[in-house]
Design a protein around this motif. Structure first.
Motif, PDB file in Angstrom:
ATOM      1  N   GLY A   1       0.801  -1.222   0.000  1.00 35.59           N
ATOM      2  CA  GLY A   1       0.000   0.000   0.000  1.00 35.59           C
ATOM      3  C   GLY A   1       0.830   1.266   0.000  1.00 35.59           C
ATOM      4  N   LYS A   2       2.163   1.161  -0.149  1.00 38.95           N
ATOM      5  CA  LYS A   2       2.996   2.363  -0.134  1.00 38.95           C
ATOM      6  C   LYS A   2       2.801   3.182  -1.400  1.00 38.95           C
ATOM      7  N   ASN A   3       2.841   2.506  -2.539  1.00 34.24           N
ATOM      8  CA  ASN A   3       2.720   3.222  -3.814  1.00 34.24           C
ATOM      9  C   ASN A   3       1.417   2.946  -4.554  1.00 34.24           C
ATOM     10  N   VAL A   4       0.905   1.728  -4.428  1.00 27.80           N
ATOM     11  CA  VAL A   4      -0.363   1.423  -5.104  1.00 27.80           C
ATOM     12  C   VAL A   4      -1.315   0.769  -4.100  1.00 27.80           C
ATOM     13  N   ARG A   5      -2.612   0.886  -4.406  1.00 27.50           N
ATOM     14  CA  ARG A   5      -3.628   0.256  -3.582  1.00 27.50           C
ATOM     15  C   ARG A   5      -3.633  -1.247  -3.893  1.00 27.50           C
ATOM     16  N   VAL A   6      -3.593  -2.051  -2.840  1.00 27.79           N
ATOM     17  CA  VAL A   6      -3.500  -3.492  -3.019  1.00 27.79           C
ATOM     18  C   VAL A   6      -4.816  -4.135  -2.593  1.00 27.79           C
ATOM     19  N   ASP A   7      -5.287  -5.102  -3.380  1.00 29.49           N
ATOM     20  CA  ASP A   7      -6.545  -5.764  -3.038  1.00 29.49           C
ATOM     21  C   ASP A   7      -6.338  -6.889  -2.040  1.00 29.49           C
ATOM     22  N   ILE A   8      -5.279  -7.672  -2.269  1.00 32.06           N
ATOM     23  CA  ILE A   8      -5.036  -8.798  -1.362  1.00 32.06           C
ATOM     24  C   ILE A   8      -3.583  -8.726  -0.874  1.00 32.06           C
ATOM     25  N   PRO A   9      -3.368  -8.167   0.310  1.00 31.45           N
ATOM     26  CA  PRO A   9      -2.007  -8.060   0.829  1.00 31.45           C
ATOM     27  C   PRO A   9      -1.631  -9.304   1.622  1.00 31.45           C
ATOM     28  N   ILE A  10      -0.496  -9.886   1.307  1.00 26.44           N
ATOM     29  CA  ILE A  10      -0.040 -11.038   2.090  1.00 26.44           C
ATOM     30  C   ILE A  10       1.366 -10.737   2.604  1.00 26.44           C
ATOM     31  N   VAL A  11       1.469 -10.542   3.912  1.00 25.83           N
ATOM     32  CA  VAL A  11       2.775 -10.279   4.504  1.00 25.83           C
ATOM     33  C   VAL A  11       3.392 -11.614   4.896  1.00 25.83           C
ATOM     34  N   GLY A  12       4.586 -11.873   4.401  1.00 24.01           N
ATOM     35  CA  GLY A  12       5.247 -13.118   4.763  1.00 24.01           C
ATOM     36  C   GLY A  12       6.468 -13.352   3.902  1.00 24.01           C
ATOM     37  N   ASP A  13       7.233 -14.360   4.291  1.00 27.55           N
ATOM     38  CA  ASP A  13       8.387 -14.745   3.500  1.00 27.55           C
ATOM     39  C   ASP A  13       7.894 -15.301   2.162  1.00 27.55           C
ATOM     40  N   VAL A  14       8.448 -14.781   1.081  1.00 28.00           N
ATOM     41  CA  VAL A  14       7.949 -15.113  -0.256  1.00 28.00           C
ATOM     42  C   VAL A  14       7.917 -16.615  -0.491  1.00 28.00           C
ATOM     43  N   LYS A  15       8.995 -17.286  -0.116  1.00 23.48           N
ATOM     44  CA  LYS A  15       9.065 -18.726  -0.367  1.00 23.48           C
ATOM     45  C   LYS A  15       7.946 -19.463   0.372  1.00 23.48           C
ATOM     46  N   ARG A  16       7.741 -19.084   1.627  1.00 24.23           N
ATOM     47  CA  ARG A  16       6.730 -19.802   2.408  1.00 24.23           C
ATOM     48  C   ARG A  16       5.319 -19.487   1.922  1.00 24.23           C
ATOM     49  N   VAL A  17       5.103 -18.241   1.544  1.00 18.72           N
ATOM     50  CA  VAL A  17       3.770 -17.900   1.037  1.00 18.72           C
ATOM     51  C   VAL A  17       3.504 -18.629  -0.279  1.00 18.72           C
ATOM     52  N   LEU A  18       4.506 -18.698  -1.144  1.00 24.63           N
ATOM     53  CA  LEU A  18       4.309 -19.418  -2.417  1.00 24.63           C
ATOM     54  C   LEU A  18       4.018 -20.891  -2.163  1.00 24.63           C
ATOM     55  N   CYS A  19       4.702 -21.481  -1.180  1.00 24.95           N
ATOM     56  CA  CYS A  19       4.413 -22.881  -0.836  1.00 24.95           C
ATOM     57  C   CYS A  19       2.967 -23.020  -0.370  1.00 24.95           C
ATOM     58  N   GLN A  20       2.519 -22.069   0.451  1.00 20.64           N
ATOM     59  CA  GLN A  20       1.126 -22.105   0.924  1.00 20.64           C
ATOM     60  C   GLN A  20       0.159 -22.018  -0.250  1.00 20.64           C
ATOM     61  N   LEU A  21       0.486 -21.122  -1.177  1.00 28.86           N
ATOM     62  CA  LEU A  21      -0.384 -20.927  -2.343  1.00 28.86           C
ATOM     63  C   LEU A  21      -0.419 -22.184  -3.216  1.00 28.86           C
ATOM     64  N   LEU A  22       0.779 -22.772  -3.434  1.00 29.19           N
ATOM     65  CA  LEU A  22       0.854 -23.934  -4.328  1.00 29.19           C
ATOM     66  C   LEU A  22       0.017 -25.099  -3.806  1.00 29.19           C
ATOM     67  N   GLU A  23      -0.142 -25.143  -2.484  1.00 30.46           N
ATOM     68  CA  GLU A  23      -0.926 -26.239  -1.908  1.00 30.46           C
ATOM     69  C   GLU A  23      -2.405 -26.135  -2.244  1.00 30.46           C
ATOM     70  N   VAL A  24      -2.870 -24.912  -2.461  1.00 33.03           N
ATOM     71  CA  VAL A  24      -4.326 -24.750  -2.628  1.00 33.03           C
ATOM     72  C   VAL A  24      -4.731 -24.401  -4.061  1.00 33.03           C
ATOM     73  N   LEU A  25      -3.770 -24.217  -4.945  1.00 34.23           N
ATOM     74  CA  LEU A  25      -4.116 -23.781  -6.309  1.00 34.23           C
ATOM     75  C   LEU A  25      -4.393 -24.941  -7.238  1.00 34.23           C
ATOM     76  N   GLN A  26      -5.257 -24.675  -8.199  1.00 33.94           N
ATOM     77  CA  GLN A  26      -5.535 -25.649  -9.254  1.00 33.94           C
ATOM     78  C   GLN A  26      -4.841 -25.200 -10.538  1.00 33.94           C
ATOM     79  N   PRO A  27      -4.433 -26.159 -11.373  1.00 37.29           N
ATOM     80  CA  PRO A  27      -3.819 -25.756 -12.631  1.00 37.29           C
ATOM     81  C   PRO A  27      -4.815 -25.002 -13.516  1.00 37.29           C
TER      82      PRO A  27
END
Lengths: 555, 173
Positions: free
Chosen positions: A310-336
């Motif tokens: 939110g510093k420069n642009v308005r964000v709809d879904i902000p996720i604060v966290g370590d990029v690697k761990r957040v991507l792992c979390q995302l990969l678990e729930v995403l469909q191709p």
């Protein structure tokens, strides 16, 4: 416990070793004498640069190449202030670094003593944190905290200022106690609710684009990013610092976005309905005019630093966290997903608007960079200075591995590349290291060629020599009516200069000489400086005019 | 809009410089800043009044949070809280005007803390409205000197704006 008597300087070195430090880049001086005296008996390797700025950039390059914190050391006053540019550079690009400075003795502080500078005050806005050590018994804890702060969360430089009498005072050494950082915590995992919300937004998206920055490289999330892109069939554009975080030769790669990005990256961002920003900070060189940046897109922003959201642009879904761990979390729930219409549209842009330059038989900087890529099979560690050559490197050397492109992004420091290359070569002794430079930038820290020669570090310097400050000249040409104020350079003979330093010098003026010169340089066990005398009129294209929309590019 | 931030910090040297420096370099405006020790001598509490829309104040709070010495930030603007400021006013007071001034002091429940040959020094605490009002009332007599502490604030009731020995908590999202 107890019984062991150590000086402050000895405790400092012991504590550095406890943090795994085996190399320091530095330059001695009066108030740092006790530390240098202790180094004389230490196992820590000290690389003596020719300027403190060189030491800071070398520590920076070392850290970016290895992922381990870089350490630089200087004396008080001018030694410390000479580190400032290097510290600011590391701060802007989130590089883990610990800078240690000598300081006048405690009793002399604040009296404008000889070689006194308030370095903790001066570096306040460009360090993650800083310490003025007032009691040697606190040193162990301070060093522990400094490394913890420099390397965790969003990394950054931490400064430790050591008064001379703190360094020389002998005390009973005790093992340092717990860190005292009640105000510091680094969030790791993303909020699960927001991760699920992001997954829903991704599933609903027809035209997603991934915008990946330096955070991907820092957190080591390149594999997860690749998995995400391939799962979603989503194209990936990189920031300057994100290059190498996603393989540049992958079909889903759009290369760099922003001011000197590819047209297809910028068009994709303009038309996407979902922008997934990962470890990036919406810098003005990326976004151009904010109102027209990804105007139709929902924005997901993943970053370790809450202040970036939110510093420069308005964000709809902000996720604060370590990029690697957040991507792992995302990969678990995403469909191709298969988004063929979007893929076809991007392929069409790629075909229609490729990066290009006019190959008219003269020596072109872009072709030299392609040649370096070909000869090193894309496996070199490449540093750059700042200017046209830097943008051409980002455009034409398809970086495929993280930590292979080491460049000054946020601060844009001319003179960064050569000392950084030295740090890279120290950290990666068996790899081929290139500093791609301009004839202006290289002269800002050319004295470090001596450091490379002294320590037998076979760095290769490729000067794209157009005899002008090219990027400034390009702006003068385009926006200041070709009034070339102070951008013509009369340069020394770089070949003779290299030889004077004890390095090898090669001059190249014709396209046919490029490959043999590069091969000779790579074969040589010495540092080599190649002076490529290139076409002066060449500009970096395409280009978004400053303050313009990224969808409207020149060239 | 004006926001009231309650900020607890580690009582380290330079912490005020870090906080103040952050405001100036990021271009945020401080209306007032009051700082002092809490019941825990290692922790100080700052009350910062900052002007700006919600986006600006959110960014202020996030940037403050990045300072290692900052333990906790609470934007208490939208909560029920009490705030006070102490002001000392040295007012010109000819013998003929003293009675009137002392009457005003009574009305505002202020106190006279020093009497000079031609001046009275008045101490008043209260919220902003009260302080503005007394200043306005005394102005016709001639205010020689005025100094204010800056506002301090605390949440009402059982809720705490800051635990002075706790780990960092995320209050401002």
């Amino acid at each position: 416990m107890g019984g062991v008597k150590l000086s402050g300087a000895e405790i400092l070195l012991k504590s550095l070793q406890a943090e795994g430090v085996d190399t320091i880049f530095g330059y001695p001086g009066g108030q740092a004498l006790p530390i240098y005296d202790a180094l004389y008996d230490s196992d820590i390797r000290h690389i003596l640069t020719r300027h403190e700025q060189g030491a800071a950039h070398a520590a920076d390059g070392y850290a970016r190449a290895t992922g381990r914190p870089g350490v630089c050391l200087a004396t008080s006053g001018p030694g410390a202030t000479n580190l400032v540019t290097g510290i600011a550079n590391a701060y802007m690009d989130s590089v883990p670094m610990v800078a240690i400075t000598g300081q006048v003795s405690r009793a002399l502080l604040g009296r404008d003593s000889f070689q006194e500078a308030d370095i903790t005050g001066i570096t306040l806005p460009i360090t993650k944190h800083s310490y003025l050590v007032e009691d040697p018994s606190e040193l162990g804890r301070i060093v522990k905290e400094a490394f913890h702060l420099a390397t965790t969360g969003r990394p950054g430089p931490v400064l430790i200022d050591m008064p001379k009498d703190v360094s020389s005072e002998v005390i009973n050494y005790e093992i340092p106690g717990e860190m005292q950082l009640p105000g510091y915590s680094s969030v790791k995992d993303g909020d699960l609710g927001l991760v699920l919300e992001a997954a829903r937004a991704i599933a609903a998206s027809m035209r997603p684009v991934i915008y990946a920055g330096g955070g991907v490289v820092i957190s080591g999330a390149h594999k997860e990013l690749l998995a995400l892109a391939e799962l979603l069939m989503a194209p990936v554009c990189n920031t300057l610092l994100g290059m190498g975080g996603f393989p540049g030769n992958h079909p889903l790669s759009l290369g760099m976005l922003g001011m000197h990005g590819t047209k297809y990256a910028n068009y994709a961002v303009c038309e996407c309905d979902l922008l997934i920003a990962i470890g990036a900070r919406f810098d003005d060189r990326v976004t151009g005019k904010l109102e027209t940046f990804a105007p139709e897109a929902k924005i997901i922003h993943i970053d370790i630093d809450p202040a970036e959201i939110g510093k420069n642009v308005r964000v709809d879904i902000p996720i604060v966290g370590d990029v690697k761990r957040v991507l792992c979390q995302l990969l678990e729930v995403l469909q191709p997903g298969l988004r063929e219409a979007w893929r076809d549209r991007i392929q069409a842009w790629k075909k229609e608007y490729p990066l290009s330059y006019c190959d008219n038989g003269r020596l072109k900087p872009q072709s030299i960079i392609r040649e370096i890529y070909n000869i090193t099979e894309g496996a070199a560690r490449v540093t750059t200075e700042v200017g046209q050559h830097q943008m051409w490197t980002a455009q034409y050397y398809s970086f495929t591995k993280p930590r292979s492109f080491i460049t000054s992004g946020g601060l844009g420091t001319m003179g960064f590349g050569l000392p950084a290359a030295i740090g890279v070569q120290v950290g990666c002794p068996d790899e081929v290291v290139f500093d791609i430079a301009g004839d202006g930038s290289i002269q800002m820290n050319i004295q470090e060629l001596c450091t490379a020669v002294n320590y037998e570090l076979p760095v290769n310097v490729a000067i794209l020599d157009n005899g002008v400050l090219g990027m400034v000249r390009q702006w003068q040409e385009l926006f200041y009516n070709r009034r070339y104020s102070q951008t013509e350079l009369s340069n020394p003979d770089f070949v003779k200069l290299a030889e004077a330093y004890g390095a090898e010098g090669i001059r190249v003026t014709k396209p046919v000489e490029v490959a043999p010169a590069l091969e000779q340089a790579i074969r040589s066990s010495k540092p080599v400086m190649i002076d490529f005398v290139v076409d002066r009129e060449e500009n970096v294209m395409p280009m978004v005019p400053p303050g313009g929309s990224i969808g409207k590019m020149l060239g | 809009m004006r926001h009231t931030l309650a900020v607890t910090v580690e009582n380290n040297p330079g912490v005020l410089t870090r906080v103040a420096g952050l405001f100036s370099r990021r271009g945020f405006n401080i209306d007032s800043l009051a700082v002092g020790r809490t019941e825990n001598p290692r922790v100080s509490r700052m009350t910062i009044i900052v002007e700006g829309d919600d986006m600006v104040v959110e960014q202020v709070a996030k940037q403050l949070h990045k300072l290692i010495d900052v333990i906790k930030i609470s934007d208490i603007t939208r909560n029920a809280y009490v705030d006070r400021e102490l002001v000392m006013i040295k007012v010109h007071a000819e013998p003929s005007a003293r009675a009137e001034i002392m009457q005003l002091v009574d009305i505002f429940r202020a106190r006279i803390v020093d009497v000079g040959p031609k001046t009275l020094t008045i101490e008043v605490t209260g919220d902003e409205g009260k302080i503005d009002a007394i200043e306005l009332s005394l102005r016709p007599f001639g205010i020689k000197e005025l100094v204010r502490t800056g506002k301090i604030a605390m949440l009402r009731g059982v809720k705490n704006s800051a635990k002075n020995n706790s780990q960092k908590e995320e209050d401002v999202k």
